[in-house]
Design a protein around this motif. Structure first.
Motif, PDB file in Angstrom:
ATOM      1  N   ALA A 211       0.800  -1.248  -0.029  1.00  0.00           N
ATOM      2  CA  ALA A 211       0.055  -0.047  -0.022  1.00  0.00           C
ATOM      3  C   ALA A 211       0.877   1.336  -0.034  1.00  0.00           C
ATOM      4  O   ALA A 211       1.867   1.273   0.865  1.00  0.00           O
ATOM      5  CB  ALA A 211      -0.866  -0.047   1.204  1.00  0.00           C
ATOM      6  N   ARG A 212       0.626   2.140  -0.804  1.00  0.00           N
ATOM      7  CA  ARG A 212       1.464   3.321  -1.229  1.00  0.00           C
ATOM      8  C   ARG A 212       0.990   4.489  -0.293  1.00  0.00           C
ATOM      9  O   ARG A 212      -0.289   4.515  -0.201  1.00  0.00           O
ATOM     10  CB  ARG A 212       1.760   3.582  -2.404  1.00  0.00           C
ATOM     11  N   VAL A 213       1.650   5.284   0.023  1.00  0.00           N
ATOM     12  CA  VAL A 213       1.660   6.450   0.723  1.00  0.00           C
ATOM     13  C   VAL A 213       1.346   7.634  -0.221  1.00  0.00           C
ATOM     14  O   VAL A 213       2.597   7.934  -0.997  1.00  0.00           O
ATOM     15  CB  VAL A 213       2.193   6.779   2.132  1.00  0.00           C
ATOM     16  N   GLU A 214       0.371   8.426  -0.220  1.00  0.00           N
ATOM     17  CA  GLU A 214       0.365   9.376  -1.775  1.00  0.00           C
ATOM     18  C   GLU A 214      -0.308  10.512  -1.066  1.00  0.00           C
ATOM     19  O   GLU A 214      -1.164  10.539  -0.273  1.00  0.00           O
ATOM     20  CB  GLU A 214      -0.316   8.701  -2.909  1.00  0.00           C
ATOM     21  N   THR A 215      -0.004  11.925  -1.994  1.00  0.00           N
ATOM     22  CA  THR A 215      -0.479  13.117  -1.684  1.00  0.00           C
ATOM     23  C   THR A 215      -1.694  13.267  -2.947  1.00  0.00           C
ATOM     24  O   THR A 215      -1.360  13.022  -3.775  1.00  0.00           O
ATOM     25  CB  THR A 215       0.418  14.145  -1.782  1.00  0.00           C
ATOM     26  N   ASN A 216      -2.918  13.657  -2.309  1.00  0.00           N
ATOM     27  CA  ASN A 216      -3.834  13.980  -3.580  1.00  0.00           C
ATOM     28  C   ASN A 216      -3.502  15.275  -4.107  1.00  0.00           C
ATOM     29  O   ASN A 216      -3.031  16.017  -3.667  1.00  0.00           O
ATOM     30  CB  ASN A 216      -5.085  13.837  -2.811  1.00  0.00           C
ATOM     31  N   PHE A 217      -3.835  15.169  -5.681  1.00  0.00           N
ATOM     32  CA  PHE A 217      -3.522  16.672  -6.286  1.00  0.00           C
ATOM     33  C   PHE A 217      -4.445  17.689  -5.710  1.00  0.00           C
ATOM     34  O   PHE A 217      -3.674  18.916  -5.624  1.00  0.00           O
ATOM     35  CB  PHE A 217      -3.982  16.216  -7.750  1.00  0.00           C
ATOM     36  N   HIS A 218      -5.683  17.565  -5.407  1.00  0.00           N
ATOM     37  CA  HIS A 218      -6.407  18.600  -4.837  1.00  0.00           C
ATOM     38  C   HIS A 218      -5.800  19.010  -3.406  1.00  0.00           C
ATOM     39  O   HIS A 218      -5.704  20.235  -3.022  1.00  0.00           O
ATOM     40  CB  HIS A 218      -7.893  18.313  -4.595  1.00  0.00           C
ATOM     41  N   ASP A 219      -5.371  17.820  -2.683  1.00  0.00           N
ATOM     42  CA  ASP A 219      -4.837  18.399  -1.160  1.00  0.00           C
ATOM     43  C   ASP A 219      -3.497  19.356  -1.312  1.00  0.00           C
ATOM     44  O   ASP A 219      -3.297  20.236  -0.898  1.00  0.00           O
ATOM     45  CB  ASP A 219      -4.579  17.178  -0.473  1.00  0.00           C
ATOM     46  N   HIS A 220      -2.605  18.888  -2.572  1.00  0.00           N
ATOM     47  CA  HIS A 220      -1.523  19.389  -2.757  1.00  0.00           C
ATOM     48  C   HIS A 220      -1.750  20.943  -3.090  1.00  0.00           C
ATOM     49  O   HIS A 220      -1.032  21.948  -2.734  1.00  0.00           O
ATOM     50  CB  HIS A 220      -0.702  18.764  -3.885  1.00  0.00           C
ATOM     51  N   VAL A 221      -2.657  21.346  -4.014  1.00  0.00           N
ATOM     52  CA  VAL A 221      -3.158  22.573  -4.265  1.00  0.00           C
ATOM     53  C   VAL A 221      -3.541  23.292  -3.297  1.00  0.00           C
ATOM     54  O   VAL A 221      -3.408  24.812  -2.858  1.00  0.00           O
ATOM     55  CB  VAL A 221      -4.069  22.556  -5.555  1.00  0.00           C
TER      56      VAL A 221
END
Length: 496
Positions: A121-131
């Motif tokens: 399972a990967r840990v990732e940052t959502n595009f909308h959260d990043h913006v």
């Protein structure tokens, strides 16, 4: 005029159990764990066996009879009043106790190295959260902050703004009771366009690429690139390079520098943050094929399927009901519920067992049919094979073979492939020999790969070249194969 008549008709209907089995058969190993966990949560009579040896896969249930004979219990079991008054507990409990055994298929079935693996399972940052995180860098009051959040929430996963300014204003008015103007929204859009990644919050590809260019260090090729995308965008995407060169008075070397800048831009700036389906993010093989000194060995990956058994607690409830003297209506209703859950658990365990048996049986037939490929890894050794061929070898229905081939992967010494990779239609050569259409695609890909990119071959020319090699196919078929290989037409393959 109404009439009554008696008719005899032969109908074929799938039971709910058969439908569920087909669904189980279709899902890949990566998703099987989630499906089993869902069943464990819904049915308290089904348990995850803990403490078993790694090489044991406890499927419990009934080992008697044919694999296709499932209990018709499940959640759809119906008990009449007569059966409610007298549930045959002796036979039921005896059947349960006899069926409480392990199904150990041994190393030949699952392979010798059968250590349990956990799906990554990967840990990732959502595009909308990043913006949204960058929104805090702007000095905005609460009202304008909500407007900016609405704009960011309207971005798609590629980073493009898919709603018009008037629609955004309406959304804010009706959804959040915020009155705003188009000028105010456009002002906030321009500020968000300065966020990372470069090129977001625009309406089209042209704006996206121009935004990225304007953030790059100034140079003569960069200024020319901006002019190309700003004034000659349609000519550029159609690769009418000669016309652009004449208009800008650029020689081949200068224009090549411009093209090199443009092709390095990202047409989908938000895509690097896109969240993919877990089953698509990681390829977890469903099968492993090993070449042991010329002898092919097949094993089935069952790492993500936990050991299952029927709950001892629920079986003990049934025994307690049998030993009890007073059997009132409430107890009878309870025992009917317990029996339904036990039947459902037994069916699910048997369905998992049948799924594994069908997968292995089908993959064995594919491996035998394409034995030369699994031994050598030579793509040209792939024989023409369709679903019907495997269905005839396995005595399964074509639809069942299709479900097995869907979203399944096999790991070989020559790479990991989708099962559908091994299926292709036949093409007859001048000599009368039948070859796989995959071989024709491979040759077509080699021809296009070796062509002069300044003068790429047209589909007509490619057809003539294949005919010379003995492959008699029509031009439209060549175009179809080219599209399946994701190769554009000659005009779009042209390079400077």
């Amino acid at each position: 005029m109404l009439r009554q008549s008696n008719q005899q008709r032969l109908l074929q209907k799938l039971s709910p159990q058969q439908i569920q089995l087909m669904k189980l058969l279709q899902i890949p190993t990566a998703s099987l764990e989630d499906r089993i966990q869902e069943e464990l949560e819904e049915n308290p009579a089904l348990e995850n066996e803990v403490g078993q040896d790694d090489d044991e896969y406890d499927l419990g249930g009934n080992d008697d009879g044919d694999d296709n004979d499932y209990d018709e219990g499940g959640d759809d079991v119906e008990l009449s009043n007569d059966t409610a008054d007298k549930v045959d507990l002796d036979d039921f409990l005896k059947h349960e106790d006899d069926g409480d055994r392990n199904y150990d298929y041994g190393d030949d079935y699952y392979g010798a190295d059968n250590e349990r693996q956990v799906t990554p399972a990967r840990v990732e940052t959502n595009f909308h959260d990043h913006v949204l995180d960058q929104l805090g860098m702007l000095e905005l009051d609460e009202r304008r902050h909500k407007i900016a959040e609405q704009i960011i929430g309207s971005l798609d996963e590629d980073g493009y703004l898919r709603r018009e300014v008037t629609s955004l204003a309406d959304d804010l008015a009706f959804g959040q009771n915020i009155e705003t103007t188009e000028d105010e929204i456009n002002e906030l859009i321009k500020q968000i366009q300065q966020f990372d990644p470069a090129g977001i919050c625009v309406w089209n590809l042209q704006e996206c690429l121009l935004l990225q260019l304007k953030r790059m260090p100034d140079s003569k090729p960069l200024r020319d690139a901006i002019i190309v995308l700003d004034k000659y965008f349609n000519e550029f995407i159609k690769k009418h390079y000669d016309k652009i060169q004449r208009q800008l008075n650029l020689n081949d070397e200068d224009f090549k520098a411009v093209i090199n800048i443009i092709i390095k831009l990202n047409p989908k700036p938000g895509s690097s943050f896109a969240v993919l389906n877990k089953a698509e993010s990681y390829i977890i093989p469903d099968f492993f094929v090993y070449n042991n000194n010329g002898i092919l060995e097949l094993s089935l990956n069952s790492k993500n399927a936990p050991e299952l058994r029927v709950s001892e607690g629920y079986k003990e409830m049934m025994r307690a009901y049998e030993r009890g003297q007073k059997k009132d209506k409430r107890q009878k209703e309870a025992v009917m519920f317990i029996k339904q859950k036990l039947d459902s658990a037994k069916w699910f365990i048997d369905a998992i067992k049948q799924r594994q048996h069908t997968l292995l049986h089908t993959m064995q037939a594919i491996m035998d049919f394409q034995k030369e490929f699994f031994l050598t890894g030579d793509e040209a050794a792939l024989r023409p094979m369709i679903l019907k061929d495997i269905a005839q070898l396995t005595l399964l229905d074509v639809s069942t073979v299709s479900r097995v081939a869907n979203s399944k992967f096999v790991q070989t010494e020559y790479g990991t492939h989708k099962l559908k990779y091994f299926f292709s239609e036949a093409l007859q050569l001048d000599s009368g020999e039948e070859v796989s259409t995959r071989e024709v695609k491979m040759i077509l890909n080699e021809i296009i790969g070796a062509e002069n990119k300044r003068k790429p071959f047209s589909d007509e020319h490619l057809t003539d070249m294949l005919v010379e090699k003995g492959y008699h196919i029509a031009r439209r078929t060549v175009a179809k194969y080219r599209e399946q290989l994701n190769i554009p037409v000659a005009r779009l393959r042209k390079e400077l």
